[in-house]
Write a protein that holds these residues in place. Structure first.
Motif, PDB file in Angstrom:
ATOM      1  N   ASN A 219      46.520  33.195 -33.419  1.00 45.05           N
ATOM      2  CA  ASN A 219      46.141  33.504 -32.022  1.00 45.05           C
ATOM      3  C   ASN A 219      47.455  33.326 -31.104  1.00 45.05           C
ATOM      4  OD1 ASN A 219      43.300  34.370 -32.053  1.00 45.05           O
ATOM      5  ND2 ASN A 219      43.114  32.424 -33.310  1.00 45.05           N
ATOM      6  N   ASN A 313      34.822  29.326 -27.070  1.00 45.06           N
ATOM      7  CA  ASN A 313      34.820  29.808 -25.855  1.00 45.06           C
ATOM      8  C   ASN A 313      33.943  30.693 -25.807  1.00 45.06           C
ATOM      9  OD1 ASN A 313      36.338  31.891 -26.549  1.00 45.06           O
ATOM     10  ND2 ASN A 313      38.329  30.597 -26.492  1.00 45.06           N
ATOM     11  N   GLU A 314      34.161  31.487 -24.478  1.00 42.65           N
ATOM     12  CA  GLU A 314      33.237  32.425 -24.192  1.00 42.65           C
ATOM     13  C   GLU A 314      33.294  34.045 -24.945  1.00 42.65           C
ATOM     14  OE1 GLU A 314      35.350  31.098 -22.251  1.00 42.65           O
ATOM     15  OE2 GLU A 314      36.625  32.882 -21.965  1.00 42.65           O
ATOM     16  N   LYS A 315      34.504  33.933 -25.637  1.00 40.29           N
ATOM     17  CA  LYS A 315      35.007  35.239 -26.256  1.00 40.29           C
ATOM     18  C   LYS A 315      34.323  35.404 -27.665  1.00 40.29           C
ATOM     19  CE  LYS A 315      39.486  34.755 -24.632  1.00 40.29           C
ATOM     20  NZ  LYS A 315      40.637  34.546 -25.167  1.00 40.29           N
ATOM     21  N   CYS A 316      33.171  34.286 -27.943  1.00 44.43           N
ATOM     22  CA  CYS A 316      32.902  34.132 -29.281  1.00 44.43           C
ATOM     23  C   CYS A 316      31.733  35.535 -29.343  1.00 44.43           C
ATOM     24  CB  CYS A 316      32.044  32.930 -29.714  1.00 44.43           C
ATOM     25  SG  CYS A 316      31.337  33.078 -31.094  1.00 44.43           S
ATOM     26  N   ILE A 317      31.829  36.296 -30.486  1.00 42.12           N
ATOM     27  CA  ILE A 317      31.005  37.127 -30.750  1.00 42.12           C
ATOM     28  C   ILE A 317      29.745  36.958 -31.762  1.00 42.12           C
ATOM     29  CG2 ILE A 317      32.059  39.233 -29.621  1.00 42.12           C
ATOM     30  CD1 ILE A 317      32.965  39.760 -32.763  1.00 42.12           C
ATOM     31  N   ARG A 341      26.337  32.988 -31.017  1.00 41.82           N
ATOM     32  CA  ARG A 341      27.653  32.416 -30.919  1.00 41.82           C
ATOM     33  C   ARG A 341      27.802  31.218 -31.894  1.00 41.82           C
ATOM     34  NH1 ARG A 341      27.868  27.926 -27.677  1.00 41.82           N
ATOM     35  NH2 ARG A 341      29.885  28.586 -26.954  1.00 41.82           N
ATOM     36  N   CYS A 359      39.758  33.219 -36.420  1.00 40.89           N
ATOM     37  CA  CYS A 359      38.586  33.822 -35.606  1.00 40.89           C
ATOM     38  C   CYS A 359      39.342  34.929 -35.142  1.00 40.89           C
ATOM     39  CB  CYS A 359      38.410  33.058 -34.383  1.00 40.89           C
ATOM     40  SG  CYS A 359      37.667  33.797 -33.041  1.00 40.89           S
ATOM     41  N   ASN A 361      38.832  36.841 -32.587  1.00 36.41           N
ATOM     42  CA  ASN A 361      38.706  37.233 -31.230  1.00 36.41           C
ATOM     43  C   ASN A 361      39.127  35.929 -30.409  1.00 36.41           C
ATOM     44  OD1 ASN A 361      37.215  39.440 -30.955  1.00 36.41           O
ATOM     45  ND2 ASN A 361      35.617  38.595 -29.911  1.00 36.41           N
ATOM     46  N   ASP A 362      40.208  34.981 -30.831  1.00 32.83           N
ATOM     47  CA  ASP A 362      40.727  33.997 -30.278  1.00 32.83           C
ATOM     48  C   ASP A 362      39.570  33.336 -29.284  1.00 32.83           C
ATOM     49  OD1 ASP A 362      42.585  32.483 -29.080  1.00 32.83           O
ATOM     50  OD2 ASP A 362      43.131  33.921 -27.558  1.00 32.83           O
ATOM     51  N   ALA A 363      38.371  33.037 -30.016  1.00 28.52           N
ATOM     52  CA  ALA A 363      37.301  32.370 -29.393  1.00 28.52           C
ATOM     53  C   ALA A 363      37.358  31.019 -29.811  1.00 28.52           C
ATOM     54  CB  ALA A 363      36.077  33.005 -29.726  1.00 28.52           C
ATOM     55  N   ASP A 365      39.150  27.259 -29.176  1.00 27.29           N
ATOM     56  CA  ASP A 365      40.173  26.440 -28.277  1.00 27.29           C
ATOM     57  C   ASP A 365      40.440  25.293 -28.977  1.00 27.29           C
ATOM     58  OD1 ASP A 365      40.317  28.554 -26.508  1.00 27.29           O
ATOM     59  OD2 ASP A 365      38.764  27.707 -25.063  1.00 27.29           O
TER      60      ASP A 365
END
Ligand code: SF4
Ligand code: SF4
Length: 369
Positions: A219, A313-317, A341, A359, A361-363, A365
């Motif tokens: 990432n 973080n919020e990018k998690c799918i 998530r 990951c 999606n860079d989700a 941190d």
């Protein structure tokens, strides 16, 4: 004395990559001094996860294509192979090869893509970290192995290159189990060096045209370095590559492990660098895992007491890749409103950072709080 060839290459234009790789190999004696007619040659790439080539997560397809042609010119039979993170299945490999554009390399050159997902348990009688380990059959069946690492930072190991790329000889989820048994950078370095010493590459050729800085190996950000390096010594190659991006080799766990084993190639004064001048190519503004090599050393020292933890973080799918690859079962997939998530329980997290590494999606941190 170990020899490392260093050449410049401005971009992934095939003629320029061909020229740089050919110069490197010629400096070391030419491809025919390594490969004989009819040799089955594994090209062990860095295929961390399916990723577009310009993200600098994987070895660039043009780089692989150029080495394929070298091997074919010597009469060898090249096979492009790796065991990526996660499941080691034919279906997964097919997806990875397509996204990374390796299927196009195979089509253009006639090189084989590996779909053999078998493995065998191998004895390591001289291993200092391991005595037995499962190893992918593609490596055991080859006559020669050329490793093609990508120069990248690594959150746990600081750096990944010619030594770390051999960790991919361990099949799929076995890597995850090993992380669980050898959670620290120093203990994992022992395992990696056991593998490197048991399966030395015929030659390593590093893709440092565009590397990855920052939050590598999955990432971080692509960083133009503009170099190709080659050596028959993966340790010497890594020492020169670290120096090229202004990282003190002696501060990294892997080179410390090499020094404790008495490997002379771990000392840059024992390496003959041929081709371009290292100091003229050095990339001073390369961002290491913690900003700079000096700062990194301080953070690593503090990190022994308070290593950062992974947070979603919020990018998690909610794809579940992190859950599948967590060696300690610390991750579950939960429903949050109308979306899924990942959720991490930190109780038994060993800070291996596999979740962060894999990951897509860079989700994940990494923070101390
Ligand atoms: S954190 Fe990443 S790998 Fe894990 S479920 Fe979310 S998107 Fe997938
Ligand atoms: S949560 Fe992430 S860092 Fe912690 S053990 Fe699992 S994979 Fe490793």
């Amino acid at each position: 004395m170990a020899k490392v060839a260093l050449e410049t290459c401005p971009n992934y234009e095939i003629s320029k990559v061909d020229e740089a790789i050919n110069k490197c190999i010629s400096s070391l004696g030419g491809i025919s001094s390594f490969i004989s007619k009819g040799d089955k040659v594994i090209l062990k790439i860095n295929l961390l996860r399916p990723s577009l080539p310009d993200k600098a997560v994987v070895t660039h397809p043009v780089f692989i294509e150029s080495v394929v042609k070298e091997v074919q010119n010597a009469g060898g039979i090249p096979i492009i192979a790796d065991s990526p993170g996660g499941p080691f299945t034919e279906n997964r490999l097919r997806i990875d090869y397509k996204i990374c554009k390796y299927d196009e390399v195979a089509k253009r050159t006639g090189a084989e893509l590996n779909f053999d997902t078998r493995f065998e348990e191998v004895e390591f009688p001289h291993g200092l970290g391991i005595k037995k380990l499962k190893i992918a059959k593609f490596a055991l069946d080859a006559d020669k192995m050329i490793t093609l690492p990508k120069l990248k930072t690594h959150m746990l190991m600081q750096f990944t290159g010619a030594c770390k790329v051999e960790y991919g000889l361990v099949p799929g989820y076995e890597k995850m189990a090993l992380h669980g048994k050898f959670p620290s950078a120093s203990s994992l370095s022992k395992v990696i060096m056991d593998i490197v010493e048991r399966f030395p590459p015929t030659i390593s050729i590093m893709d440092a045209i565009v590397g990855m800085e920052g939050l590598g190996p999955g990432n971080g950000k692509p960083k133009r370095i503009g170099a190709v390096l080659a050596s028959t010594s993966p340790v010497a190659l890594d020492v020169v590559a670290m120096s090229l991006v202004n990282l003190d080799p002696k501060s990294t766990p892997l080179i410390k492990e090499c020094q404790s084993r008495g490997i002379s190639d771990a000392d840059i004064s024992n390496i003959d660098i041929v081709g371009k001048n290292l100091d003229e190519l050095r990339v001073y503004d390369f961002k290491h895992v913690s900003g700079s090599s000096k700062l990194s050393a301080i953070v690593q020292a503090i990190g022994r007491f308070a290593p950062p933890k992974p947070f979603v973080n919020e990018k998690c799918i909610g794809c579940g890749i992190c859950k599948e690859n967590c060696p300690n079962g610390q991750i579950s997939i939960v429903t949050d409103g109308n979306k899924k998530r990942a959720k991490i329980i930190h109780d038994n997290c060993i800070k291996c950072y596999c979740c962060h590494e894999l990951c897509p999606n860079d989700a994940i941190d990494l923070r101390r709080f």
